[in-house]
Design an enzyme around this catalytic site. Structure first.
Site, PDB file in Angstrom:
ATOM      1  N   HIS A   7       0.941  -1.297   0.110  1.00  0.00           N
ATOM      2  CA  HIS A   7      -0.133   0.150   0.022  1.00  0.00           C
ATOM      3  C   HIS A   7       1.140   0.922  -0.064  1.00  0.00           C
ATOM      4  O   HIS A   7       1.659   1.011   0.147  1.00  0.00           O
ATOM      5  CB  HIS A   7      -1.578  -0.323   1.196  1.00  0.00           C
ATOM      6  CG  HIS A   7      -0.729   0.229   2.804  1.00  0.00           C
ATOM      7  ND1 HIS A   7      -0.293  -1.332   3.507  1.00  0.00           N
ATOM      8  CD2 HIS A   7       0.029   0.952   3.208  1.00  0.00           C
ATOM      9  CE1 HIS A   7       0.361  -0.996   4.599  1.00  0.00           C
ATOM     10  NE2 HIS A   7       0.432   0.896   4.156  1.00  0.00           N
ATOM     11  N   HIS A  79       3.908   7.104   3.985  1.00  0.00           N
ATOM     12  CA  HIS A  79       4.797   5.800   3.538  1.00  0.00           C
ATOM     13  C   HIS A  79       4.009   4.843   2.753  1.00  0.00           C
ATOM     14  O   HIS A  79       3.237   5.284   2.160  1.00  0.00           O
ATOM     15  CB  HIS A  79       5.071   5.057   4.750  1.00  0.00           C
ATOM     16  CG  HIS A  79       3.674   4.653   5.582  1.00  0.00           C
ATOM     17  ND1 HIS A  79       2.952   5.136   6.432  1.00  0.00           N
ATOM     18  CD2 HIS A  79       3.349   3.489   5.084  1.00  0.00           C
ATOM     19  CE1 HIS A  79       2.331   4.123   6.876  1.00  0.00           C
ATOM     20  NE2 HIS A  79       2.682   3.223   6.318  1.00  0.00           N
ATOM     21  N   GLU A 130       7.801   1.039   4.606  1.00  0.00           N
ATOM     22  CA  GLU A 130       7.332   0.058   5.987  1.00  0.00           C
ATOM     23  C   GLU A 130       7.531  -1.596   5.080  1.00  0.00           C
ATOM     24  O   GLU A 130       6.856  -1.554   4.191  1.00  0.00           O
ATOM     25  CB  GLU A 130       5.324   0.681   5.931  1.00  0.00           C
ATOM     26  CG  GLU A 130       4.438  -0.965   6.606  1.00  0.00           C
ATOM     27  CD  GLU A 130       3.624  -0.465   7.043  1.00  0.00           C
ATOM     28  OE1 GLU A 130       3.478   0.798   6.498  1.00  0.00           O
ATOM     29  OE2 GLU A 130       3.038  -1.032   8.034  1.00  0.00           O
TER      30      GLU A 130
END
Ligand code: CO
Length: 134
Positions: A7, A79, A130
């Site tokens: 994502h 992020h 991440e």
């Protein structure tokens, strides 16, 4: 080592407006808002055919995205999340390469119920990264 883009997270100052934008204007499938007290955010996932957009809204007084939103009044990309098969192996490889892991360095459970780590933006072209084990 890294796999799919899981994502892209966008921090927003107005969650209802962001949900309406993606659902009503862009015609995307949008999840319910979920409080993530362990992470200090409310998340909404926008499902795209090949990835997801994670809308982030602050939860609580010391939300980790409060400072970001104070600097970015219109919101912004916060992020990106890459998938990995084995988060401990990924961490050890990155540490051996001199990369910095944020926090304790131990994976914790993220918004999808899977182990995650965050990598230092200064080591990754100015982007907060991440990693999520899938
Ligand atoms: Co994320």
């Amino acid at each position: 080592m890294i796999g799919k883009l899981n994502h892209v997270a966008i921090a927003v100052n107005d969650l209802d407006a962001a949900v309406s934008l993606y659902r009503d204007v862009m015609g995307a499938k949008v999840s319910e808002a979920t409080e993530q007290p362990d992470h200090g955010v409310i998340t909404v996932f926008v499902e795209l055919p090949n990835t997801k957009i994670e809308l982030l809204y602050p939860l609580g007084a010391d939300s980790p995205i409060a400072g970001f939103l104070a600097k970015n009044k219109s919101g912004g990309i916060h992020h990106i999340c890459y998938e990995v098969d084995d988060i401990h192996a990924a961490r050890d490889r990155l540490l051996a390469a001199g990369m910095r892991i944020l926090g304790s360095g131990e994976p914790r459970i993220g918004a999808h119920g899977k182990p995650i780590l965050f990598l230092h933006p200064k080591d990754f072209c100015g982007t907060l990264v991440e990693l999520e084990e899938v």
